[in-house]
Design an enzyme around this catalytic site. Structure first.
Site, PDB file in Angstrom:
ATOM      1  N   ARG A 141       1.024  -1.258  -0.176  1.00  0.00           N
ATOM      2  CA  ARG A 141       0.067  -0.040   0.033  1.00  0.00           C
ATOM      3  C   ARG A 141       0.928   1.233  -0.038  1.00  0.00           C
ATOM      4  O   ARG A 141       2.024   1.068   0.456  1.00  0.00           O
ATOM      5  CB  ARG A 141      -0.882   0.123   1.247  1.00  0.00           C
ATOM      6  N   HIS A 237      -2.996   3.149  -6.924  1.00  0.00           N
ATOM      7  CA  HIS A 237      -3.280   1.850  -6.378  1.00  0.00           C
ATOM      8  C   HIS A 237      -3.366   0.750  -7.308  1.00  0.00           C
ATOM      9  O   HIS A 237      -3.180  -0.357  -6.909  1.00  0.00           O
ATOM     10  CB  HIS A 237      -4.680   1.924  -5.568  1.00  0.00           C
ATOM     11  N   ARG A 240      -0.772  -2.038  -7.152  1.00  0.00           N
ATOM     12  CA  ARG A 240      -1.023  -3.052  -6.220  1.00  0.00           C
ATOM     13  C   ARG A 240      -2.164  -4.254  -7.089  1.00  0.00           C
ATOM     14  O   ARG A 240      -1.685  -5.271  -6.833  1.00  0.00           O
ATOM     15  CB  ARG A 240      -1.782  -2.451  -5.026  1.00  0.00           C
ATOM     16  N   HIS A 271      -3.531  -9.002   3.727  1.00  0.00           N
ATOM     17  CA  HIS A 271      -5.231  -8.947   3.715  1.00  0.00           C
ATOM     18  C   HIS A 271      -5.573  -9.768   5.049  1.00  0.00           C
ATOM     19  O   HIS A 271      -4.852 -10.642   5.543  1.00  0.00           O
ATOM     20  CB  HIS A 271      -5.465  -9.641   2.488  1.00  0.00           C
TER      21      HIS A 271
END
Length: 304
Positions: A141, A237, A240, A271
């Site tokens: 991230r 993003h 990712r 996650h």
């Protein structure tokens, strides 16, 4: 008065575990706008006037709903805060934004363009080219990369501390990624600053998330990958998303191998549940070919 209400709201939400990085930027912008127009309390009409300044319909609705949540909390303390209607910008059913899956040459061009940022010969081009390369190579991230401290770069990999879902993890690095980080660390070691953040700007302060996103957008527009403000196109993003997809493309095609690889990928990405990883996957020609081949084997009675 509005600024005080914003501070209390942000402190409350963050105490509950919410980071509110982008939301804080939006709310601070709204408070400055409202205060400049003489408001001491949230006014529904002012919220709408501010929201429509956004360049696209989704962004206008996001502005409205972000301030509406702020207004809902503020009204609990003082009923003089007005609550704008949730559907004032129309009703919208959530749709998953189609992620942009970068080609290897896209990432190469992005890193090269970042290395040419001005002023040349300063920290800026090195920091941004290393940062974007790290995001592409690890799928981490943006907030995790910007939170890295010097001691987080270890001989075993990157130590990601207490991020989303309150999880820490160790990210093994490819040798090429490690060498790029070592070059950055060598330059960073010569800087005399009062903190130990890895990624810093020319003034010595840590790189800020909004500045990083703005710089990224400027670069992808200069490369022709994205049009002007409000137009769809690659997001930071999406690096990712790309990491997750390319990783799955390269794993063994046997059923159990795919399952184990997906669990490992979920852990690497940080996650909380493996189902969260599915959100990052996107159909590509290579994955569709793998699926078709597996379906063919299954149809013939083989073990997928």
């Amino acid at each position: 008065m509005l600024n005080d209400a914003l501070i209390r709201y942000i402190e409350l939400r963050r105490s509950l575990g919410f980071k509110l990085r982008s939301q804080y930027v939006l709310l601070r912008n709204f408070v400055e706008y409202a205060t400049a127009n003489g408001d001491d309390f949230i006014r529904a009409e002012r919220v709408l006037n501010w929201a429509i300044l956004a360049p696209s319909a989704p962004q206008r609705r996001n502005r409205l709903l972000t301030v509406r949540r702020f207004a809902t909390a503020s009204r609990m303390e003082d009923p003089r805060h007005e609550l704008p209607a949730a559907d004032a910008m129309g009703r919208s059913r959530f749709r998953r934004r189609l992620p942009y899956i970068y080609q290897p040459e896209d990432i190469e061009r992005l890193i090269r363009e970042a290395s040419l940022l001005k002023p040349s010969g300063t920290l800026r081009p090195l920091m941004y080219s290393t940062l974007f390369g790290l995001l592409a190579a690890t799928g981490m991230r943006v907030s995790e990369a910007l939170s890295l401290r010097l001691d987080d770069v270890t001989s075993d990999g990157l130590l990601i501390r207490d991020t989303k879902f309150r999880k820490s993890r160790l990210l093994p690095l490819h040798e090429t990624t490690r060498r790029a980080l070592e070059r950055c660390l060598l330059v960073r070691a010569g800087m005399s600053v009062s903190h130990d953040f890895l990624f810093i700007c020319n003034s010595g302060t840590p790189l800020a998330y909004p500045t990083v996103v703005a710089t990224f957008l400027k670069l992808v527009r200069s490369l022709g990958l994205r049009a002007g403000p409000g137009e769809p196109g690659p997001h930071i993003h999406d690096l990712r998303h790309t990491f997750a997809v390319r990783s799955l493309e390269r794993c063994q095609r046997e059923g159990e191998e795919v399952s184990r690889h997906t669990v490992a990928l979920s852990t690497y990405l940080g996650h909380g549940h493996v189902t969260d990883t599915y959100w990052y996957l996107q159909a590509t020609p290579i994955l569709m070919q793998h699926i078709a081949e597996a379906g063919e084997i299954f149809y013939r009675g083989g073990d997928v």
